[in-house]
Design a protein around this motif. Structure first.
Motif, short mmCIF file in Angstrom:
data_model
loop_
_atom_site.label_atom_id
_atom_site.label_comp_id
_atom_site.label_asym_id
_atom_site.label_seq_id
_atom_site.Cartn_x
_atom_site.Cartn_y
_atom_site.Cartn_z
N ASP A 145 27.09 -39.31 -21.53
CA ASP A 145 26.98 -38.03 -20.87
C ASP A 145 27.77 -37.96 -19.57
O ASP A 145 27.95 -38.95 -18.89
N GLY A 146 28.18 -36.74 -19.24
CA GLY A 146 28.99 -36.51 -18.05
C GLY A 146 28.13 -36.42 -16.80
O GLY A 146 26.92 -36.57 -16.85
N THR A 190 27.33 -26.27 -23.99
CA THR A 190 28.00 -27.57 -23.95
C THR A 190 29.01 -27.61 -22.80
O THR A 190 29.25 -28.68 -22.24
N ARG A 228 28.80 -36.66 -28.74
CA ARG A 228 27.71 -36.35 -27.83
C ARG A 228 26.51 -35.77 -28.55
O ARG A 228 25.58 -35.33 -27.91
N ASP A 250 28.90 -30.53 -20.12
CA ASP A 250 30.03 -31.45 -20.01
C ASP A 250 30.84 -31.25 -18.74
O ASP A 250 31.84 -31.93 -18.54
#
Ligand code: ZN
Length: 321
Positions: free
Chosen positions: A103-104, A153, A18, A157
């Motif tokens: 990406d989430g 992060t 990421r 996430d």
């Protein structure tokens, strides 16, 4: 601080993927995945109708072969003569659409705000909802203070975020993080390099040859001018406290309470020179920027679970259940 924090290899590889631990070529890889070569596209085109000229073309196979060879040679030399396109185009300002592969669900955008001395991308992720209070979280301005990145992060996430227009910049100083050093690759303390109260410092607080001499500083200045957050939290280690010697003391108290950290006065041993928070608070006057320091070795649970939730609570924001 020494880099004593151990991450699982799975987490490490996820972060690499990421861009949280960006390599110099990660942006290139990202670009090439999104824009695969078009070599295969011709196979999907419908075949052209033979048309009236077909008889002539078929009549002289040898001639057609010569023609093809000549055309190929011409195209080849034209390609060689053409100016070479840059391998990695400049990408600052590019914001991806929601649902980007890497990406989430919390991520609504992403921006490469600039590059480090060694060419590593400095990446900011956009989370939450536009139209809500705009907040920026910054971590790892000093490469040997890597733990608080996990707060950022984890938010990036995790599940979608509501009630806040949130940007996270987990790795301000990617070269320093890779090297495990406070300073950037040119030996400059990025938190003494801003054009506010700048002075020529040497040694552990080397301030650079002139104000905003470093690409990382200029990238962050551009980014802050562009998005103008109302609130900025700048995470550091290991002084363990929230700075109350700042322009909005009520906000400092609120942050200290929410994060369960003591209130302290971070005066840089007298006067702070060339700091990011000083520049944002008193020169750009864009909003309130505040220094938050955790200890040398905060627990993983505090960084990944407790602190992210506490940070959101400062603005009464929350995550989807
Ligand atoms: Zn620091």
């Amino acid at each position: 601080m020494m880099r004593t924090f151990a991450r699982s290899s799975a987490a490490r590889s996820r972060h690499r993927r990421r861009g949280a631990l960006p390599a110099a070529s990660s942006s290139t890889r990202r670009v090439s995945r999104r824009h695969p070569p078009r070599a295969g596209s011709s196979t999907t085109q419908p075949r052209r109708s033979p048309g009236p000229g077909r008889r002539f073309a078929v009549r002289s196979t040898a001639m057609r072969t010569r023609l093809v060879l000549a055309t190929t040679a011409m195209i080849g030399s034209a390609l060689l003569a053409a100016p070479t396109a840059p391998a990695t185009p400049a990408t600052p300002g590019v914001v991806t659409a929601r649902g980007a592969v890497e990406d989430g669900p919390a991520v609504i955008g992403k921006r490469v705000i600039g590059r480090s001395v060694r060419g590593r991308p400095i990446v900011a992720w956009h989370l939450g909802e536009t139209g809500k209070p705009k907040v920026l979280l910054i971590s790892t301005m000093h490469g040997d203070e890597p733990h608080t990145r996990q707060i950022l992060t984890s938010l990036r996430d995790g599940r979608p975020i509501h009630g806040i227009n949130l940007w996270v910049l987990p790795t301000y100083n990617p070269d320093g993080l890779v090297r495990g050093t406070r300073k950037n690759a040119r030996g400059v303390d990025l938190n003494r390099n801003f054009p506010y109260n700048w002075t020529d410092l040497d040694g552990p607080y080397e301030s650079g040859p002139r104000p905003s001499s470093e690409p990382e500083t200029r990238a962050v200045m551009r980014f802050l001018r562009s998005i103008r957050p109302k609130w900025i939290l700048s995470f550091h280690q290991p002084l363990y406290g929230v700075d109350t010697a700042t322009k909005n003391r009520a906000f400092s108290r609120r942050v200290a309470r929410a994060l369960n950290l003591p209130r302290k006065s971070f005066t840089c041993g007298g006067v702070c020179h060339g700091t990011m928070t000083g520049w944002y608070n008193y020169r750009l006057r864009g909003g309130t920027a505040l220094t938050v320091e955790y200890g040398a070795r905060p627990s993983r649970r505090r960084m990944q679970v407790t602190a992210p939730r506490q940070v959101l609570s400062i603005w009464d924001a929350s995550r989807h259940r």
